[in-house]
Structures are given as structure tokens and as C-alpha cells.
Write a protein that holds these residues in place. Structure first.
Motif, PDB file in Angstrom:
ATOM      1  N   ILE A 256       0.829  -1.200   0.000  1.00 52.50           N
ATOM      2  CA  ILE A 256       0.000   0.000   0.000  1.00 52.50           C
ATOM      3  C   ILE A 256       0.863   1.251   0.000  1.00 52.50           C
ATOM      4  CG2 ILE A 256      -0.221   0.240   2.510  1.00 52.50           C
ATOM      5  CD1 ILE A 256      -3.219   0.820   2.051  1.00 52.50           C
ATOM      6  N   SER A 257       0.427   2.264  -0.729  1.00 54.67           N
ATOM      7  CA  SER A 257       1.111   3.555  -0.688  1.00 54.67           C
ATOM      8  C   SER A 257       0.667   4.309   0.559  1.00 54.67           C
ATOM      9  CB  SER A 257       0.801   4.374  -1.941  1.00 54.67           C
ATOM     10  OG  SER A 257      -0.581   4.657  -2.004  1.00 54.67           O
ATOM     11  N   SER A 258       1.547   5.124   1.082  1.00 53.43           N
ATOM     12  CA  SER A 258       1.223   5.884   2.291  1.00 53.43           C
ATOM     13  C   SER A 258       1.056   7.356   1.958  1.00 53.43           C
ATOM     14  CB  SER A 258       2.302   5.667   3.353  1.00 53.43           C
ATOM     15  OG  SER A 258       2.236   4.342   3.847  1.00 53.43           O
ATOM     16  N   ALA A 259       1.998   8.188   2.364  1.00 55.63           N
ATOM     17  CA  ALA A 259       1.842   9.622   2.156  1.00 55.63           C
ATOM     18  C   ALA A 259       1.748   9.948   0.669  1.00 55.63           C
ATOM     19  CB  ALA A 259       3.012  10.375   2.775  1.00 55.63           C
ATOM     20  N   SER A 260       0.811  10.816   0.338  1.00 52.16           N
ATOM     21  CA  SER A 260       0.634  11.230  -1.044  1.00 52.16           C
ATOM     22  C   SER A 260      -0.007  12.606  -1.049  1.00 52.16           C
ATOM     23  CB  SER A 260      -0.254  10.244  -1.808  1.00 52.16           C
ATOM     24  OG  SER A 260      -0.592  10.749  -3.080  1.00 52.16           O
ATOM     25  N   ASN A 261       0.337  13.414  -2.029  1.00 53.34           N
ATOM     26  CA  ASN A 261      -0.286  14.736  -2.118  1.00 53.34           C
ATOM     27  C   ASN A 261      -1.535  14.717  -2.984  1.00 53.34           C
ATOM     28  OD1 ASN A 261       1.076  14.240  -4.457  1.00 53.34           O
ATOM     29  ND2 ASN A 261       1.969  16.271  -4.670  1.00 53.34           N
ATOM     30  N   PHE A 262      -2.031  13.530  -3.291  1.00 56.92           N
ATOM     31  CA  PHE A 262      -3.237  13.415  -4.102  1.00 56.92           C
ATOM     32  C   PHE A 262      -4.319  12.691  -3.313  1.00 56.92           C
ATOM     33  CE2 PHE A 262       0.262  13.386  -7.224  1.00 56.92           C
ATOM     34  CZ  PHE A 262      -0.066  14.549  -7.901  1.00 56.92           C
TER      35      PHE A 262
ATOM     36  N   ARG B 281      -6.437  10.905  -4.524  1.00 53.72           N
ATOM     37  CA  ARG B 281      -6.834   9.693  -5.252  1.00 53.72           C
ATOM     38  C   ARG B 281      -6.392   8.422  -4.518  1.00 53.72           C
ATOM     39  NH1 ARG B 281      -4.794  12.793  -9.681  1.00 53.72           N
ATOM     40  NH2 ARG B 281      -2.863  11.592  -9.612  1.00 53.72           N
ATOM     41  N   GLY B 282      -5.366   8.523  -3.700  1.00 49.74           N
ATOM     42  CA  GLY B 282      -4.827   7.350  -3.039  1.00 49.74           C
ATOM     43  C   GLY B 282      -5.656   6.981  -1.820  1.00 49.74           C
ATOM     44  N   PRO B 283      -5.192   6.020  -1.023  1.00 51.82           N
ATOM     45  CA  PRO B 283      -3.985   5.248  -1.282  1.00 51.82           C
ATOM     46  C   PRO B 283      -4.200   4.211  -2.374  1.00 51.82           C
ATOM     47  CG  PRO B 283      -5.056   4.452   0.694  1.00 51.82           C
ATOM     48  CD  PRO B 283      -5.834   5.653   0.250  1.00 51.82           C
ATOM     49  N   PHE B 284      -3.090   3.642  -2.831  1.00 53.33           N
ATOM     50  CA  PHE B 284      -3.112   2.603  -3.854  1.00 53.33           C
ATOM     51  C   PHE B 284      -2.672   1.280  -3.250  1.00 53.33           C
ATOM     52  CE2 PHE B 284      -1.974   6.598  -6.077  1.00 53.33           C
ATOM     53  CZ  PHE B 284      -3.078   6.695  -6.915  1.00 53.33           C
ATOM     54  N   ILE B 285      -3.314   0.186  -3.661  1.00 54.97           N
ATOM     55  CA  ILE B 285      -2.948  -1.153  -3.213  1.00 54.97           C
ATOM     56  C   ILE B 285      -2.436  -1.935  -4.410  1.00 54.97           C
ATOM     57  CG2 ILE B 285      -3.775  -3.307  -2.204  1.00 54.97           C
ATOM     58  CD1 ILE B 285      -5.951  -1.643  -0.796  1.00 54.97           C
TER      59      ILE B 285
ATOM     60  N   ALA C 271       5.066 -12.123 -12.916  1.00 49.05           N
ATOM     61  CA  ALA C 271       5.437 -10.877 -12.258  1.00 49.05           C
ATOM     62  C   ALA C 271       4.873 -10.931 -10.845  1.00 49.05           C
ATOM     63  CB  ALA C 271       4.887  -9.675 -13.017  1.00 49.05           C
ATOM     64  N   VAL C 272       5.739 -10.785  -9.849  1.00 50.84           N
ATOM     65  CA  VAL C 272       5.322 -11.022  -8.467  1.00 50.84           C
ATOM     66  C   VAL C 272       5.936  -9.978  -7.543  1.00 50.84           C
ATOM     67  CG1 VAL C 272       5.059 -13.506  -8.841  1.00 50.84           C
ATOM     68  CG2 VAL C 272       7.256 -12.597  -8.051  1.00 50.84           C
ATOM     69  N   ALA C 273       5.513 -10.023  -6.272  1.00 49.64           N
ATOM     70  CA  ALA C 273       6.072  -9.235  -5.170  1.00 49.64           C
ATOM     71  C   ALA C 273       6.126  -7.736  -5.465  1.00 49.64           C
ATOM     72  CB  ALA C 273       7.466  -9.756  -4.810  1.00 49.64           C
ATOM     73  N   PRO C 274       5.035  -7.122  -5.901  1.00 51.27           N
ATOM     74  CA  PRO C 274       5.079  -5.680  -6.190  1.00 51.27           C
ATOM     75  C   PRO C 274       5.101  -4.839  -4.920  1.00 51.27           C
ATOM     76  CG  PRO C 274       2.848  -6.488  -6.421  1.00 51.27           C
ATOM     77  CD  PRO C 274       3.707  -7.689  -6.141  1.00 51.27           C
ATOM     78  N   VAL C 275       5.794  -3.704  -4.990  1.00 51.61           N
ATOM     79  CA  VAL C 275       5.759  -2.696  -3.932  1.00 51.61           C
ATOM     80  C   VAL C 275       5.549  -1.350  -4.599  1.00 51.61           C
ATOM     81  CG1 VAL C 275       7.179  -3.970  -2.287  1.00 51.61           C
ATOM     82  CG2 VAL C 275       8.267  -2.487  -3.967  1.00 51.61           C
ATOM     83  N   ILE C 276       5.089  -0.371  -3.821  1.00 53.04           N
ATOM     84  CA  ILE C 276       4.739   0.924  -4.381  1.00 53.04           C
ATOM     85  C   ILE C 276       5.309   2.039  -3.513  1.00 53.04           C
ATOM     86  CG2 ILE C 276       2.520   0.966  -3.161  1.00 53.04           C
ATOM     87  CD1 ILE C 276       1.347   2.340  -5.710  1.00 53.04           C
ATOM     88  N   SER C 277       5.716   3.130  -4.140  1.00 51.62           N
ATOM     89  CA  SER C 277       6.280   4.265  -3.413  1.00 51.62           C
ATOM     90  C   SER C 277       5.198   4.991  -2.631  1.00 51.62           C
ATOM     91  CB  SER C 277       6.975   5.220  -4.378  1.00 51.62           C
ATOM     92  OG  SER C 277       6.016   5.803  -5.249  1.00 51.62           O
ATOM     93  N   ASP C 278       5.630   5.845  -1.684  1.00 52.85           N
ATOM     94  CA  ASP C 278       4.673   6.551  -0.829  1.00 52.85           C
ATOM     95  C   ASP C 278       3.647   7.334  -1.636  1.00 52.85           C
ATOM     96  OD1 ASP C 278       5.760   5.571   1.419  1.00 52.85           O
ATOM     97  OD2 ASP C 278       6.744   7.402   2.058  1.00 52.85           O
ATOM     98  N   GLY C 279       4.109   8.083  -2.620  1.00 56.50           N
ATOM     99  CA  GLY C 279       3.175   8.876  -3.395  1.00 56.50           C
ATOM    100  C   GLY C 279       2.401   8.091  -4.433  1.00 56.50           C
TER     101      GLY C 279
ATOM    102  N   ARG D 126       3.623   6.907  -7.240  1.00 60.77           N
ATOM    103  CA  ARG D 126       4.063   7.158  -8.615  1.00 60.77           C
ATOM    104  C   ARG D 126       4.960   6.048  -9.151  1.00 60.77           C
ATOM    105  NH1 ARG D 126       6.786  12.787 -10.903  1.00 60.77           N
ATOM    106  NH2 ARG D 126       6.925  12.124 -13.087  1.00 60.77           N
ATOM    107  N   TRP D 127       5.691   5.367  -8.265  1.00 55.89           N
ATOM    108  CA  TRP D 127       6.644   4.351  -8.703  1.00 55.89           C
ATOM    109  C   TRP D 127       6.254   2.988  -8.156  1.00 55.89           C
ATOM    110  CZ3 TRP D 127      10.278   5.877 -12.127  1.00 55.89           C
ATOM    111  CH2 TRP D 127      10.549   7.249 -12.213  1.00 55.89           C
ATOM    112  N   ILE D 128       6.411   1.956  -8.976  1.00 56.39           N
ATOM    113  CA  ILE D 128       6.235   0.590  -8.509  1.00 56.39           C
ATOM    114  C   ILE D 128       7.470  -0.211  -8.884  1.00 56.39           C
ATOM    115  CG2 ILE D 128       3.728   0.746  -8.786  1.00 56.39           C
ATOM    116  CD1 ILE D 128       4.011  -1.160 -11.183  1.00 56.39           C
ATOM    117  N   ALA D 129       7.708  -1.270  -8.127  1.00 56.85           N
ATOM    118  CA  ALA D 129       8.800  -2.194  -8.425  1.00 56.85           C
ATOM    119  C   ALA D 129       8.283  -3.608  -8.205  1.00 56.85           C
ATOM    120  CB  ALA D 129      10.003  -1.926  -7.524  1.00 56.85           C
TER     121      ALA D 129
END
Length: 218
Positions: free
Chosen positions: A141-147, A149-153, A192-200, A202-205
Motif C-alpha cells: 500500500i502507498s502511504s503519504a501522497s499529495n493526491f 486519489r490514493g492510497p493505492f494497493i 510478475a510477483v512481489a510488487p511494492v509501491i512508493s509513498d506517493g 508514482r513508482w512501482i517495483a
């Protein structure tokens, strides 16, 4: 897992918390009424004060299932404090809502209403706009964001969530507020497995043994 602000922590336990009502602030953190005398693995939430000490009555059991069931992998997020502790994402092999499809499904818990919700979104072309039956893994889950629209899972699954003949383990993103489902990978081979997402958000890995960079796709 702790929120960015450090004011709340979510965790798994087979115990029965002695103070799990969440009633210290019934407006922003109403009780769920769940207890865990059967020793099933459940997800819990605790809110801390400014000195990182648990608030009185702030342990809340977020999930409920019979003995032998497992609720796990909790993440807490929100785009600014005090909303930082408002949404908890987790996985469970026991249906946490009456309309939950079969398998290990993902849910989000809304703290201010004590509601458990499946990842329903209008892009999902199945009954109730719910993801189809199957197993869903590694929520992030994303945490701090200036939008707002979040959070994103983020999560991965081999289920054909968007009914587009997807058969491999792929990465998806679910937007909690104004619910929207996005598929990020569409592999013909590999996973494709084990995704993580940045606080805002914008970025996933993620990890993959498939060919991600195909010249004929954007």
C-alpha cells in the motif's frame, strides 16, 4: 507494518488481544466486536500516542475467521495524517464479506467506519465489480501522497481480473478512493510477483522472470 507517521501499526496474531475493542475513540476508531478465542490468525491494528505508547483501548481486531483460517500481510496507508491510518489492506483465506469470491482474497478495512470491503472497481467485469475467484498475493500500500486519489494497493495474481485472457501472475494496482483497477503487466510467459509501491504511488517495483520490455507494446 507501521504508518509513515508512526502513529499506528498493523500486525498478525493468533492471540486474543485483552483490549481489542478500539473504543477509546468510537468516532474515529469504532470497535468491530471481533474476538479471537479460537486462535485463528487475524489482523490487528493499534494506535499509538505521540510517545509511541499504545492508546488505552486502541487494539482493534480487524478480521474474523474460524480456527485454522489465516488473515495476513496487513499494510496501513493514507495520503496525509490523520488519514494516514485510515485504510488497512490485507489478505485472507476466509471470506470477510458475504460477497467475497473463493480463494485468498484481498480486502481493505476503513477505520472510521469499521467496514471491511473487497477490492470492487467499475473496471472489473464480474458480478458486483469484484475480482474473480482465485488467489491474490503480496498486497502493498502507498502511504503519504499529495493526491486525494490514493492510497493505492498493489498485488499480484494469476486470476483474469479484467477479463482480458490474462493467464500468468501479473501485477495490478487498486485505487481505494474513487475505486479503479489497473493492470500493469500482461505476460505471455513467466510471472510478475512481489510488487511494492512508493509513498506517493508514482513508482512501482516488482520481480519477474518474464519478458517485460516488448517493442510492440507501450
Amino acid at each position: 507494518f507501521t504508518s509513515d507517521s508512526g502513529r499506528c501499526i498493523v500486525f498478525e496474531s493468533t492471540g486474543d488481544m485483552s483490549d481489542n475493542t478500539g473504543s477509546y475513540d468510537p468516532v474515529s476508531n469504532p470497535p468491530t466486536g471481533f474476538t479471537n478465542g479460537d486462535g485463528s490468525q487475524e489482523v490487528f491494528y493499534v494506535e499509538l500516542d505521540v510517545n509511541a505508547v499504545p492508546e488505552p483501548g486502541s487494539y482493534t481486531q480487524l478480521t474474523d475467521g474460524p480456527a485454522g483460517t489465516t488473515s495476513s500481510e496487513p499494510y496501513v496507508g493514507g495520503y496525509y495524517y490523520p488519514r494516514q491510518c485510515n485504510i488497512v489492506a490485507f489478505a485472507s483465506d476466509h471470506p470477510q464479506t458475504v460477497d467475497a469470491p473463493a480463494g485468498v482474497q484481498l480486502y481493505n478495512f476503513k477505520r472510521i467506519s469499521a467496514e471491511i470491503r473487497p477490492l470492487a472497481a467499475r473496471q472489473v467485469p464480474f458480478a458486483g465489480n469484484l475480482p474473480p475467484a482465485g488467489d491474490y498475493f503480496t498486497p502493498s500500500i502507498s502511504s503519504a501522497s499529495n493526491f486525494a486519489r490514493g492510497p493505492f494497493i498493489l498485488f499480484s495474481t494469476a486470476a483474469d481480473v479484467l477479463n482480458n485472457a490474462s493467464t500468468r501472475m501479473n501485477v495490478f494496482r487498486y485505487r481505494v478512493f474513487h475505486p479503479m483497477m489497473t493492470q500493469y503487466t500482461d505476460l505471455d510467459a513467466g510471472d510478475a510477483v512481489a510488487p511494492v509501491i512508493s509513498d506517493g504511488g508514482r513508482w512501482i517495483a516488482f520481480e519477474s522472470n518474464g519478458e517485460i520490455l516488448l517493442e510492440d507494446r507501450e
